[in-house]
Structures are given as C-alpha cells and as structure tokens.
Design a protein around this motif. Structure first.
Motif, PDB file in Angstrom:
ATOM      1  N   ASP A 118     109.228 -15.662 -15.463  1.00 48.94           N
ATOM      2  CA  ASP A 118     108.634 -15.837 -14.140  1.00 48.94           C
ATOM      3  C   ASP A 118     107.115 -15.729 -14.151  1.00 48.94           C
ATOM      4  OD1 ASP A 118     111.082 -16.217 -12.942  1.00 48.94           O
ATOM      5  OD2 ASP A 118     111.417 -14.082 -12.654  1.00 48.94           O
ATOM      6  N   ASP A 119     106.545 -15.043 -15.162  1.00 48.00           N
ATOM      7  CA  ASP A 119     105.097 -14.891 -15.214  1.00 48.00           C
ATOM      8  C   ASP A 119     104.472 -15.758 -16.290  1.00 48.00           C
ATOM      9  OD1 ASP A 119     106.134 -13.607 -17.386  1.00 48.00           O
ATOM     10  OD2 ASP A 119     104.847 -11.829 -17.232  1.00 48.00           O
ATOM     11  N   LYS A 120     105.244 -16.723 -16.828  1.00 49.89           N
ATOM     12  CA  LYS A 120     104.754 -17.531 -17.940  1.00 49.89           C
ATOM     13  C   LYS A 120     105.038 -19.008 -17.688  1.00 49.89           C
ATOM     14  CE  LYS A 120     105.862 -15.785 -21.797  1.00 49.89           C
ATOM     15  NZ  LYS A 120     106.757 -15.385 -22.901  1.00 49.89           N
ATOM     16  N   ILE A 121     104.046 -19.853 -17.976  1.00 50.71           N
ATOM     17  CA  ILE A 121     104.196 -21.300 -17.839  1.00 50.71           C
ATOM     18  C   ILE A 121     103.693 -21.933 -19.131  1.00 50.71           C
ATOM     19  CG2 ILE A 121     103.678 -23.327 -16.424  1.00 50.71           C
ATOM     20  CD1 ILE A 121     102.627 -21.279 -14.288  1.00 50.71           C
ATOM     21  N   VAL A 122     104.495 -22.798 -19.721  1.00 45.49           N
ATOM     22  CA  VAL A 122     104.139 -23.421 -20.989  1.00 45.49           C
ATOM     23  C   VAL A 122     104.070 -24.933 -20.823  1.00 45.49           C
ATOM     24  CG1 VAL A 122     104.719 -23.678 -23.423  1.00 45.49           C
ATOM     25  CG2 VAL A 122     105.308 -21.561 -22.214  1.00 45.49           C
ATOM     26  N   GLY A 123     102.893 -25.480 -21.020  1.00 46.32           N
ATOM     27  CA  GLY A 123     102.702 -26.926 -20.963  1.00 46.32           C
ATOM     28  C   GLY A 123     102.765 -27.525 -22.352  1.00 46.32           C
ATOM     29  N   LEU A 124     103.472 -28.645 -22.483  1.00 45.95           N
ATOM     30  CA  LEU A 124     103.648 -29.315 -23.773  1.00 45.95           C
ATOM     31  C   LEU A 124     103.276 -30.788 -23.622  1.00 45.95           C
ATOM     32  CD1 LEU A 124     104.801 -29.486 -26.703  1.00 45.95           C
ATOM     33  CD2 LEU A 124     107.045 -29.920 -25.662  1.00 45.95           C
ATOM     34  N   ASP A 125     102.253 -31.219 -24.342  1.00 39.98           N
ATOM     35  CA  ASP A 125     101.798 -32.612 -24.324  1.00 39.98           C
ATOM     36  C   ASP A 125     102.162 -33.252 -25.657  1.00 39.98           C
ATOM     37  OD1 ASP A 125     100.540 -35.040 -23.998  1.00 39.98           O
ATOM     38  OD2 ASP A 125      98.506 -34.250 -24.214  1.00 39.98           O
TER      39      ASP A 125
ATOM     40  N   SER B 293      99.348 -39.078 -31.431  1.00 39.40           N
ATOM     41  CA  SER B 293      98.696 -38.553 -32.645  1.00 39.40           C
ATOM     42  C   SER B 293      98.667 -37.037 -32.703  1.00 39.40           C
ATOM     43  CB  SER B 293      97.262 -39.080 -32.751  1.00 39.40           C
ATOM     44  OG  SER B 293      96.459 -38.549 -31.707  1.00 39.40           O
ATOM     45  N   THR B 294      98.701 -36.380 -31.550  1.00 35.79           N
ATOM     46  CA  THR B 294      98.565 -34.927 -31.505  1.00 35.79           C
ATOM     47  C   THR B 294      99.510 -34.326 -30.474  1.00 35.79           C
ATOM     48  OG1 THR B 294      96.206 -35.176 -32.050  1.00 35.79           O
ATOM     49  CG2 THR B 294      96.924 -33.018 -31.253  1.00 35.79           C
ATOM     50  N   ILE B 295     100.087 -33.187 -30.810  1.00 35.35           N
ATOM     51  CA  ILE B 295     100.883 -32.406 -29.866  1.00 35.35           C
ATOM     52  C   ILE B 295     100.069 -31.179 -29.472  1.00 35.35           C
ATOM     53  CG2 ILE B 295     102.963 -30.994 -29.576  1.00 35.35           C
ATOM     54  CD1 ILE B 295     104.416 -32.925 -31.416  1.00 35.35           C
ATOM     55  N   ARG B 296      99.936 -30.958 -28.178  1.00 38.31           N
ATOM     56  CA  ARG B 296      99.139 -29.835 -27.680  1.00 38.31           C
ATOM     57  C   ARG B 296     100.015 -28.930 -26.820  1.00 38.31           C
ATOM     58  NH1 ARG B 296      96.058 -34.426 -27.458  1.00 38.31           N
ATOM     59  NH2 ARG B 296      94.191 -34.420 -28.773  1.00 38.31           N
ATOM     60  N   VAL B 297      99.738 -27.645 -26.892  1.00 38.76           N
ATOM     61  CA  VAL B 297     100.507 -26.650 -26.148  1.00 38.76           C
ATOM     62  C   VAL B 297      99.530 -25.691 -25.475  1.00 38.76           C
ATOM     63  CG1 VAL B 297     102.262 -24.833 -26.282  1.00 38.76           C
ATOM     64  CG2 VAL B 297     102.371 -26.784 -27.847  1.00 38.76           C
ATOM     65  N   ALA B 298      99.827 -25.306 -24.251  1.00 42.61           N
ATOM     66  CA  ALA B 298      99.059 -24.274 -23.553  1.00 42.61           C
ATOM     67  C   ALA B 298     100.043 -23.307 -22.906  1.00 42.61           C
ATOM     68  CB  ALA B 298      98.145 -24.881 -22.495  1.00 42.61           C
ATOM     69  N   ILE B 299      99.809 -22.022 -23.104  1.00 39.83           N
ATOM     70  CA  ILE B 299     100.649 -20.984 -22.507  1.00 39.83           C
ATOM     71  C   ILE B 299      99.842 -20.281 -21.432  1.00 39.83           C
ATOM     72  CG2 ILE B 299     101.939 -18.856 -22.919  1.00 39.83           C
ATOM     73  CD1 ILE B 299     102.336 -19.761 -25.802  1.00 39.83           C
ATOM     74  N   GLY B 300     100.313 -20.388 -20.199  1.00 38.58           N
ATOM     75  CA  GLY B 300      99.653 -19.726 -19.082  1.00 38.58           C
ATOM     76  C   GLY B 300     100.447 -18.518 -18.630  1.00 38.58           C
TER      77      GLY B 300
ATOM     78  N   THR C  81      96.577 -21.379 -26.837  1.00 35.89           N
ATOM     79  CA  THR C  81      96.718 -22.826 -26.974  1.00 35.89           C
ATOM     80  C   THR C  81      96.886 -23.168 -28.446  1.00 35.89           C
ATOM     81  OG1 THR C  81      94.330 -23.199 -27.205  1.00 35.89           O
ATOM     82  CG2 THR C  81      95.243 -23.280 -24.962  1.00 35.89           C
ATOM     83  N   ALA C  82      97.331 -24.392 -28.696  1.00 35.21           N
ATOM     84  CA  ALA C  82      97.435 -24.873 -30.075  1.00 35.21           C
ATOM     85  C   ALA C  82      97.559 -26.381 -30.064  1.00 35.21           C
ATOM     86  CB  ALA C  82      98.643 -24.249 -30.788  1.00 35.21           C
TER      87      ALA C  82
ATOM     88  N   GLU D  18     106.380 -26.710 -34.586  1.00 34.22           N
ATOM     89  CA  GLU D  18     105.192 -26.200 -35.276  1.00 34.22           C
ATOM     90  C   GLU D  18     104.068 -25.900 -34.291  1.00 34.22           C
ATOM     91  OE1 GLU D  18     101.953 -27.615 -38.688  1.00 34.22           O
ATOM     92  OE2 GLU D  18     103.800 -28.775 -38.375  1.00 34.22           O
ATOM     93  N   ALA D  19     103.861 -26.796 -33.320  1.00 36.89           N
ATOM     94  CA  ALA D  19     102.782 -26.609 -32.336  1.00 36.89           C
ATOM     95  C   ALA D  19     103.057 -25.403 -31.446  1.00 36.89           C
ATOM     96  CB  ALA D  19     102.620 -27.866 -31.496  1.00 36.89           C
TER      97      ALA D  19
END
Length: 424
Positions: free
Chosen positions: A3-10, A14-21, A35-36, A60-61
């Motif tokens: 409930d307190d975490k949001i994970v975006g996955l792009d 060519s590239t996979i990006r991740v952000a954890i909010g 991020t990664a 991996e990302a």
C-alpha cells in the motif's frame, strides 16, 4: 503492490527502466526510493517477440532497483506504446434524471451514465479499451465544463478520448511479467504516464505536444484544454540512427550505439570550428582505428533525425486536422533520444517554434535524483499517476467498503481508468 509502494516498469526496445516510489504514511508524500536501468532483450519496435529473453531482462532490472532501494518488489505497473496503440474521440448524450424533484441537478450517477454512453462504441474484437478520458462536458449546449456535478440542466453531453491496444500485446505483457514472478497491477499508455511527470497544468490547458523518442518507435500525444485529443506513432526511432552510423562508418552496431550516446549531436549549427573534435572509430577485423570529426558524425545523425521529425509532423497533422493551429503550449521531448545534443534546436527548426523544452521529471526527493532525465519520464510518470491508486486502495482497506474479491489485474485497470478521469 504494497500500500505504501508503487513500482513503475518501462519495457523499452533498447532499455528497461524501473522506479520504486514509496509513500510516507504520515505525510502522504511520495519519494523515489530507487531506480535502475538495464539493457533490454526480446523486444522489437516496442513489441515483445521473445518472452523468455524479455522476462530475464525485466528480472535483472527490477533486482537492481530492489538493491538500490533496499526493498523487495511484488507487483508493478507498466506502460505500452507504439503502433499497437490506437485512439478515437467519442461523444455521448443523456437526459438529466430528476430523482422526483422539480429541478434537475446533475449527479455523479448522471456523469457515469453519460461517460458510459460516450464509450459505447464498437471496437474490433482483437482490441482492448485501455483508457477512457473525459475531455469536456456540455450542459444544455454550454460547453467547457470540467465538473458538471451539482449544475442545473436537462441534458448532459460528454466528449471523451478512448485509447485502445491490441489484446495480444496486453496478453504478452501480462504473461512476461507473470513469468518474471511479479504481479501486473495495470497497463497504461506510455505518453499519458509521461504527462504526469513532465507536463505543467498550463501546458495541458493551452495545448501541447509530447514527443517520446524511443529506440524502436517515436510516440506522440497531443493535449488540449486539459485532456488528450489524439495519439500518434511512427515506427522508427533511435535504432535507425545507430544503423546509419554503423553503415556509413563500417563499424559494428554496438560500437555505433556507444559513439552515438557519447558523441552524438543532431543539430550541426551547435558545432563550431572551436568546439569540433575528433571521434575515434574502433578498428574492425584487424583494421586500425580511425578518426572522424564530430561534425561529420552530426551530419549522419541530423539527416535521419530530420526524416523522423518530418514523419512525426505528418502524423500529428493527420491526427489533429486544423486543431493543431490552436495549440499554444510547448513541445515537450522525452525518451532516450531526447538526451542527444541539439535535439531542442532541431525540433525548434523543424516545427518553426521556439516553444520546445526537454521533459525532465519533477524532483520527488529520495536517496537518488539521477531519474531527473527525459528517458525516465515514463517510469516516474507511472509512479506519480498511481499514487492515487495506492492511496485509494489503502483507504478502501481501512473502510472495508469492498468485500468481494476480484481478479487483481482487471480490478486495478478499472481503477486506473477512473483515476485518469479525475486527472484530466
């Protein structure tokens, strides 16, 4: 998703990006915990063509982002773009229900009815509705109303923007994320997510164009009066520029990509005799390394980028007709291609306007700030847009309103549609 975490996955070509909010439970503020980015695999022009390779790259990302954030990930929200996306504008009309009263005050039920009417359009069996975004409400012929609730009237109309995606593409996304052992909480239009991290409210109202320069595709979202009016995509991107460099110089594609990133420029006037420099081309098959001037490299890149911009401009004109003349906001550039030197000046020249800027995500704090780049616009946008989803879910848990369990991904996507109605 906690409930307190949001994970975006792009999941890019060519590239996979991740952000954890993470959301502070006391203040409700959102910050980026980690991020990664990792090299992508199993994709072509934004479409998954090898689920196993894509699954491994995603894993991996996310593993790297988990290490950076010091937390674990169970579920993600991802984005979709490219030629598999289509959109349309639709309109619906309903009489305002009186509820036994002599006067007719518009209620939330009336709004839901008119949205349902506006979205009752037939889409092909192989496509799935991704977003339904209200653009404008009209009460008894008076338009420009963003929230008609509590207004008096007898007839309510709604204009909406409907975004659809190929069902097989969505199914492949779900399958790939599931095989990587994560839950897919929702799928959002890539450029729509980006607006949440890089666009200002006045830009949305005045009318702006968001251009996402990806490796396999270049996607466009046109916004006016606070809502999207059209989407477009051209099936070319930064990979074509890389291939041009490799073809002209005779070096491997991987080396051409490296040179493009480190020394690339797409607007020749920014390179003067004073700042021009040599770029070393690696030797191939026993051939000695060679040198070329950066200005020569720029000529190769600029020619292809100008062609891509012409295709983008044509797609915009095709999808907006004369309404493009009413746009007085900015052209906002995102994606990996937006990091190239000279991109702003190139777009200014190609679109004959000085109102061009890079789409830099807002500073959300946290232990990292390297996400403040155009190529992280999607994942940061996913996190920002879905803050409301996480808070809404937490609120429902506390109030125990929903007692019936539903399929998680379908329920979350339904909530996403409602969120975007309020966002725009």
């Amino acid at each position: 998703m906690a409930d307190d975490k949001i994970v975006g996955l792009d999941i890019g070509t060519s590239t996979i990006r991740v952000a954890i909010g993470e959301i502070d439970p006391e203040t409700g503020n959102l910050q980026i915990a980690g991020t990664a980015s990792r090299k992508s695999a199993g994709l072509r022009n934004g479409v998954i063509v090898n689920i196993e390779d894509a699954k491994n790259a995603i894993k991996e990302a996310i593993d790297a982002a988990e290490q950076n954030a010091g937390t674990s990930v169970e579920s993600v929200i991802t984005a979709i773009g490219g030629s598999q996306i289509e959109s349309m504008n639709s309109k619906g009309t309903v009489p305002v229900s009186s509820s036994g009263k002599s006067t007719k005050e518009i209620s939330r039920i009336d709004v839901e009815r008119v949205i349902e009417c506006a979205t009752a359009v037939k889409v092909p069996d192989d496509r799935e509705k991704l977003h339904v975004i209200p653009q404008n409400y009209i009460v008894d012929g008076v338009g420009g109303i963003q929230d008609p609730i509590h207004r008096m009237g007898t007839r309510l109309e709604a204009e909406v923007h409907i975004v659809t995606a190929a069902k097989t593409i969505i199914q492949n996304l779900r399958s790939t994320v599931s095989r990587a052992d994560y839950i897919l909480d929702g799928v959002m239009l890539k450029t729509l997510a980006q607006t949440q991290s890089v666009c200002h409210q006045d830009e949305l109202e005045l009318g702006s164009i968001l251009i996402d320069f990806g490796a396999g595709t270049t996607d466009v979202l046109i916004l006016f009066k606070g809502a999207p009016i059209a989407t477009a995509s051209v099936p070319v991107g930064g990979n074509l520029v890389t291939n041009d460099i490799a073809l002209v110089t005779g070096i491997p594609v991987a080396e051409a990509e490296k040179i493009k990133i480190e020394s690339g420029c797409c607007w020749l006037p920014t390179i003067t005799p004073e700042n021009d420099r040599e770029v070393i081309l690696p030797g191939v098959g026993g051939r000695a390394p060679e040198a070329m001037m950066r200005s020569q490299l720029c000529k190769i890149i600029q020619a292809r980028m100008e062609q891509i911009c012409l295709m983008v401009r044509s797609a915009i004109q095709k999808n907006t007709n004369d309404s493009i003349k009413e746009l007085t906001g900015n052209i906002i550039l995102t994606g990996g291609g937006a990091k190239m030197d000279g991109i702003v000046e190139l777009i200014q020249n190609m679109f004959c306007t000085s109102s061009v800027r890079l789409g830099i995500p807002e500073n959300l704090g946290g232990i990292e700030e390297d996400y403040r780049r155009p190529d992280f616009a999607t994942v940061i946008g996913l996190v920002v847009a879905n803050k409301s989803l996480a808070q809404g879910r937490d609120s429902r848990k506390r109030s125990k309103i929903h007692s019936v369990k539903k399929d998680k991904s379908k329920n979350s996507e339904s909530v996403l549609k409602k969120i975007f109605k309020s966002l725009f």
